[in-house]
Write an enzyme that holds these catalytic residues in place. Sequence first.
Site, PDB file in Angstrom:
ATOM      1  N   GLU A 118      -5.476   0.534  -1.039  1.00 20.82           N
ATOM      2  CA  GLU A 118      -5.033   0.495   0.734  1.00 20.82           C
ATOM      3  C   GLU A 118      -5.454   1.508   1.023  1.00 20.82           C
ATOM      4  O   GLU A 118      -5.106   0.565   2.453  1.00 20.82           O
ATOM      5  CB  GLU A 118      -3.511   0.652   0.076  1.00 20.82           C
ATOM      6  CG  GLU A 118      -2.511  -0.339  -1.090  1.00 20.82           C
ATOM      7  CD  GLU A 118      -3.515  -0.298  -2.141  1.00 20.82           C
ATOM      8  OE1 GLU A 118      -3.734   0.529  -2.679  1.00 20.82           O
ATOM      9  OE2 GLU A 118      -2.917  -1.659  -2.964  1.00 20.82           O
ATOM     10  N   ASP A 124       5.515  -0.265  -2.059  1.00 21.35           N
ATOM     11  CA  ASP A 124       5.304   0.284  -3.562  1.00 21.35           C
ATOM     12  C   ASP A 124       4.424   0.504  -3.406  1.00 21.35           C
ATOM     13  O   ASP A 124       3.662   1.309  -4.347  1.00 21.35           O
ATOM     14  CB  ASP A 124       5.917   0.090  -4.449  1.00 21.35           C
ATOM     15  CG  ASP A 124       6.972  -0.681  -4.086  1.00 21.35           C
ATOM     16  OD1 ASP A 124       8.728  -0.512  -4.993  1.00 21.35           O
ATOM     17  OD2 ASP A 124       7.318  -1.934  -3.793  1.00 21.35           O
ATOM     18  N   TYR A 125       3.328  -0.079  -3.132  1.00 19.81           N
ATOM     19  CA  TYR A 125       1.907  -0.167  -3.050  1.00 19.81           C
ATOM     20  C   TYR A 125       1.033   0.999  -1.510  1.00 19.81           C
ATOM     21  O   TYR A 125      -0.004   1.331  -1.495  1.00 19.81           O
ATOM     22  CB  TYR A 125       0.430  -1.122  -3.443  1.00 19.81           C
ATOM     23  CG  TYR A 125       1.541  -2.189  -3.812  1.00 19.81           C
ATOM     24  CD1 TYR A 125       2.155  -1.578  -5.236  1.00 19.81           C
ATOM     25  CD2 TYR A 125       0.811  -3.421  -4.245  1.00 19.81           C
ATOM     26  CE1 TYR A 125       3.368  -2.720  -6.158  1.00 19.81           C
ATOM     27  CE2 TYR A 125       1.195  -4.284  -4.642  1.00 19.81           C
ATOM     28  CZ  TYR A 125       2.322  -3.720  -6.346  1.00 19.81           C
ATOM     29  OH  TYR A 125       2.546  -4.565  -7.062  1.00 19.81           O
ATOM     30  N   ILE A 126       1.623   1.089  -1.231  1.00 20.11           N
ATOM     31  CA  ILE A 126       1.708   1.618   0.185  1.00 20.11           C
ATOM     32  C   ILE A 126       1.046   3.258   0.247  1.00 20.11           C
ATOM     33  O   ILE A 126      -0.017   4.068   0.812  1.00 20.11           O
ATOM     34  CB  ILE A 126       2.723   1.795   1.654  1.00 20.11           C
ATOM     35  CG1 ILE A 126       1.346   1.565   2.701  1.00 20.11           C
ATOM     36  CG2 ILE A 126       3.545   3.168   1.421  1.00 20.11           C
ATOM     37  CD1 ILE A 126       2.426   1.315   4.122  1.00 20.11           C
ATOM     38  N   HIS A 141       7.659  -1.917  -7.328  1.00 20.03           N
ATOM     39  CA  HIS A 141       8.516  -3.358  -6.197  1.00 20.03           C
ATOM     40  C   HIS A 141       9.747  -3.460  -5.926  1.00 20.03           C
ATOM     41  O   HIS A 141       9.686  -4.814  -5.159  1.00 20.03           O
ATOM     42  CB  HIS A 141       8.318  -5.064  -6.964  1.00 20.03           C
ATOM     43  CG  HIS A 141       6.878  -5.122  -7.716  1.00 20.03           C
ATOM     44  ND1 HIS A 141       6.382  -4.534  -8.720  1.00 20.03           N
ATOM     45  CD2 HIS A 141       5.618  -6.188  -7.268  1.00 20.03           C
ATOM     46  CE1 HIS A 141       5.520  -4.597  -9.396  1.00 20.03           C
ATOM     47  NE2 HIS A 141       4.969  -5.365  -8.061  1.00 20.03           N
ATOM     48  N   GLU A 180      -5.066  -7.398   0.602  1.00 22.75           N
ATOM     49  CA  GLU A 180      -4.916  -8.561  -0.699  1.00 22.75           C
ATOM     50  C   GLU A 180      -4.553  -9.729  -0.682  1.00 22.75           C
ATOM     51  O   GLU A 180      -3.535  -9.948  -0.409  1.00 22.75           O
ATOM     52  CB  GLU A 180      -4.455  -7.446  -1.106  1.00 22.75           C
ATOM     53  CG  GLU A 180      -5.437  -6.011  -1.485  1.00 22.75           C
ATOM     54  CD  GLU A 180      -3.960  -5.066  -2.322  1.00 22.75           C
ATOM     55  OE1 GLU A 180      -3.157  -4.874  -2.988  1.00 22.75           O
ATOM     56  OE2 GLU A 180      -4.725  -3.818  -1.918  1.00 22.75           O
TER      57      GLU A 180
END
Lengths: 338, 413
Positions: A60, A85-87, A129, A29
């Site tokens: 993701e 944190d977005y994984i 984050h 991204e």
Amino acid sequence: MAQRNMIHALNSAMDIMLGRDPSVVVLGEDVGYFGGVFRCTEGLQRKYGEHRVLDTPIAEGGIIAAAIGMAVNGLRPVAEIQFADYIYPGYDQIVSELARLRYRSAGEFFAPVTVRTPSGGGIRGGQTHSQSPEALFAHVAGLKVVMPSNPYDAKGLLIASIEDDDPVIFFEPKRIYNGPFDGEPDKPAVPWSAHPKGEVPDGHYTVPIGKAEIVRSGNDLTIVTYGTMVHVSEATARKLGLDAEIIDVRTMVPLDSDTICSSVARTGRCVIVHEATRFAGFGAELSATIQEECFWNLQAPIMRVAGWDTPYPHAFEWEYFPGQARVAKALKTVMEPA
Amino acid sequence: MVTKSRLHVPKTPARPGDAPDFSYLELSAAGVVKRPETSARVRDMQSLSDELVRVLDDKHQPVGPWNPRLDSPELQIALRHMLLTRVFDDRLQRIQRSGKISFYMRSLGEEAVSVAMAMALQPGDMLFPSYRNQGLHVVRGRPIVDLMCQCLSNTRDMCKGRQLPVMYHWREGRIFSISGNLATQFPQAVGWAMAAAIKGQDDIAVSWLGEGSSAEADFHHALLFASVYKAPVILNVVNNQWAISTFQGHAGGERRSFAARGPGYGIAGLRVDGNDFLAVYAVTQWAAERARTGHGPTLIEHVTYRAAAHSTSDDPARYRPKEDYQGWPLGDPIERLKGHLIALGEWSEERHAALTAELEAHVAASWKEAVSHGTLTEPPRLDPHLMFEDVFKEMPPHLRKQEAELRAELERG
């Protein structure tokens, strides 16, 4: 040789690999035109084109899956997950697919994917984050897990990761992207140019995956740590006047337990320091391994310093972060005479 | 007047004790659906995702613009592949019942989906199957003894004893490893196709999943990435009406076809009679040409029926009428192709019986060979140390240590 911060070092690693190997692609991204929210991929799309450095949808799971498919078709993808944190939407593709493809196909198929992701706190990122989820990946058979603590290692380890035929989850401690951080947020920021590991060669080199580094030799005790906490640990030991041996783990899987255990066997005292939550954290694995190998050499119980077992709180960043006070308390405790 | 919203629960048309009810199915007559150019814009062909492409009519004649005009030898090969798939499935099912293998999944009633597609594709095209696509291996020429050895987890098992039965792979035949987790292969196929486009290859990727699995996020990631990058890929939803016990309405098929998900993403969506070999072949040719000429992906919904249980661990009598399949309006793919060949004067019941007997003998002989390489419980057995290999390319120290521990454990016996 040039002075580089970690962002520039990582950028240089990808630049070199994109240049050397036409099968290397970068995707994620905002990584293309914009160069990434932390600027790690800046200029790469301009240099290598839109087919080599791809902006992706915010998905993701899709990013990891597409990277796997690309890798099966002979590419060597470097996928960026914007924050660790977005994984989790990609976790199934990482755990069930990426980690096990070689195994389940008895080596006929494999996917040399590097997943880069900024992790850790200290940047006022709140609970979405700031996470350090490395243990969630170290626990999975089939993944290599890496976290550098300085620009020199960041570049060398990222090149080694991209060249590795196994999947690598590459955590980037974002608090130290721009300079080492000793755990005291009110002090002026220190740039990497003032640090010897900010000297980063221009060309291709690797730092081997699976090798820890003794960043400081010492005799009083061994501090086993990685990422941002290498610097916090160093500063704390220095202030306490301890002759600490400090080991930067660098690679969680495969773990260089020889380097770690021979140090602890010699010093007889050990403190493990990481930012991630404590309960079932990677420190527990380190502690158990060291205890199994070094029990008869230990002069004090192994201590762990970690983040509290809570989500990462926005307003209490520095009460949460395992700073010098928490590290110092553990160091003093293990140094108490038996 | 106050209206209240009320939770809608999709209705399953028939449960045990009910008469089969397929009145929900929207069918088109054979031959009536238009065949657009393979370069057509998605918005100009949206009706194809609601209609049903059919070629064989009730008199076994191929009709309409989708007729792929295959010659008789090719049709006989197709029949042979489908029949071999079925005979193989029947045999493995019985073997599972006898306890020689732990688990099995038949593709009964769905053979045309894999066989027609594999025959219409090129050998270089990369296939990302689900677990009911054994016909792909049959068409690409994998010796069935190899498949049997996998199901037996024996010394010739391609998976070295690491996978449940039917989770095959075949690098040389360009058939990807079956995960066992659902839908994960769908976006991987898209990634493979993206790489093909990046590298300028002519090969395309093809993947399959069931309508039940289309509920997974991976399905939507696949469609999104395929659309965004116009990937040369064919994505197939095999709508066999049942996800174990759950009717397709619970996967979102009640109001709109699964093929219609395609146009929503800007992807061509085709709905095809999955039990009509000729129709499946034709839509595959169309989608493959579209992908290969740079016009992007196609989502194909194959309307078919899972005539068998989900797996050997499943008992459909508990959730659907026993005679459900007898009421299925699209018939049986093998019977329909056989009927067509007979109508052409190129086949007969006698030849069919002879072919069946030949294939049964082939399967029996292959089984005999397969078990000579051991079974899950009988020697020769795989060396357990194989469990430590291929976790990584090279075995790291902690696994070498664990391997040594196991060796010591086994030696102490």
